[in-house]
Write an enzyme that holds these catalytic residues in place. Sequence first.
Site, mmCIF file in Angstrom:
data_model
loop_
_atom_site.group_PDB
_atom_site.id
_atom_site.type_symbol
_atom_site.label_atom_id
_atom_site.label_comp_id
_atom_site.label_asym_id
_atom_site.label_seq_id
_atom_site.Cartn_x
_atom_site.Cartn_y
_atom_site.Cartn_z
ATOM 1 N N GLN A 71 52.072 89.239 91.662
ATOM 2 C CA GLN A 71 53.171 90.488 92.476
ATOM 3 C C GLN A 71 53.939 89.706 94.014
ATOM 4 O O GLN A 71 53.271 88.541 94.421
ATOM 5 C CB GLN A 71 52.010 91.728 92.721
ATOM 6 C CG GLN A 71 51.576 92.119 92.228
ATOM 7 C CD GLN A 71 50.673 93.319 92.981
ATOM 8 O OE1 GLN A 71 49.400 93.569 91.834
ATOM 9 N NE2 GLN A 71 51.417 94.845 91.930
ATOM 10 N N HIS A 72 54.206 90.589 94.474
ATOM 11 C CA HIS A 72 55.189 90.280 95.990
ATOM 12 C C HIS A 72 55.698 89.083 96.145
ATOM 13 O O HIS A 72 56.844 88.680 94.762
ATOM 14 C CB HIS A 72 53.967 90.397 97.035
ATOM 15 C CG HIS A 72 52.892 91.056 96.763
ATOM 16 N ND1 HIS A 72 53.091 92.365 96.437
ATOM 17 C CD2 HIS A 72 51.540 91.212 96.488
ATOM 18 C CE1 HIS A 72 52.060 93.355 96.501
ATOM 19 N NE2 HIS A 72 51.037 92.640 96.023
ATOM 20 N N ASP A 232 50.703 91.779 87.968
ATOM 21 C CA ASP A 232 49.701 90.993 87.847
ATOM 22 C C ASP A 232 48.594 92.503 87.237
ATOM 23 O O ASP A 232 48.038 92.287 86.293
ATOM 24 C CB ASP A 232 48.904 89.234 87.746
ATOM 25 C CG ASP A 232 49.014 89.610 89.524
ATOM 26 O OD1 ASP A 232 48.670 91.138 90.417
ATOM 27 O OD2 ASP A 232 48.384 88.688 90.065
#
Length: 465
Positions: A71-72, A232
Amino acid sequence: MARVIGVDSSTQSCKVVVRDVASGELVASGRASHPNGTEVDPAHWWTALNQALEQAGGLEQADAVSVGGQQHGMVVLDTEGRVIRPALLWNDTRSAQAALDLIAEVGAEAFVERTGVLPVASFTATKLRWLRDHEPENAAKVAAVCLPHDWLSWRLRGYGPADESPLGPQLHELVTDRSDASGTAYFSGKSDAYDRELLILALGHDAILPRVLGATESVPGPGFVLAPGAGDNAAAALGLDAHPGDVAVSLGTSGTVFAATDVAVGDATGTVAGFADATGGFLPLVCTLNAARVLDAVAGLLGVNHDELAELALAAEPGAGGAVLVPYFEGERTPNLPDATATFSGLTLASTTRPNLARAAVEGMLCGLAAGVSAVQELGVEAKRILLIGGAAANPAVQTIAGQVFSVPVQVPSPGEYVADGAARQAAWALTGQRPTWPVEMVASPAVDSHPEILANYLAAAARY
């Protein structure tokens, strides 16, 4: 026989599973490593994905594909579709001050109301602000911003720089999903829309953002259907077939609590991040820095392996004779105490035994996450069942003590690649229009043996920070 491919492009590696659509049976798998570091050229992800796909038998066998990923992060592209600079990953903390600056400019409550999250260094908006402040020439080149799984999905469909891909740099063909978009800090899971004002505040100008696909939407790939993909944790929740009332507690290097719910939540303290999920619902999440490594540290201190640590812990009584470990060995993210250190307290001559120290380690690790579950519940999210996953979940002492620390029943699913499996479930959903009902095997259901004093003692000790 229809088959789908699920991908987990994590920080450390790329994992691929091939599953039968009807039964969910695992047909093949592959894996390739990613380089270490907190900034990485995305070309390494592309190479690893192709290596893992080749090990698993290739894309040709797939009717549908979905990419789950870390993520991110921040992938920035110029007008030619080229990556401007190495991607900043979620674990790159150089944008910590940028997060504080954005909060100061918008206000904590306003930020949570608009996006469901309070910015921290992990989130994409903070990395864009860092880019604007520290690499203004690169920031000025940004034509599109995407996330790791968005970029891989785009490349899988045949897009990219003209000299590397058959379809060229069509930036408007970038797509993403609600779960990963909700970790940018410029997207609202409640309205399913980008907050362009926040994007511009971070980057300094507007840019192309990936189109956000719904849970069952898809786009065409070369010979297969491509599902939206997911961050995820959202992919793992789908891999576990989590439904409202289920709360996953993941015991990896770090610890994560994420709950399936139909209700959007916001927390202006930043303890709980109000992310979206991969099904059309929401996935409020709490992350701690100290999980399985706590057991590593105390096992090393006691000179035992993990099996022996479990034997010692189970030889002690619940509550470890009053011994409490607050396990902030690497500082802590939740609560936000980056400079904290771990402490043992409540030690007496009688309680300072090897079994009590071992049990205090397990209790301390689990209590940090139980506090996260409580924080989610305090926002009105229902918790009927804890799904305990991650490497440390296989430890028999962790399983038994989880049944004593958590206030709701605990089940331990069979170890598996739940992010890749969730991506495969999503691919099958996009292909057939129906959410798969593939079974999830449970290998343990610890007895419910509630000892609320364990968490109470832990919280009292943690309150001293």
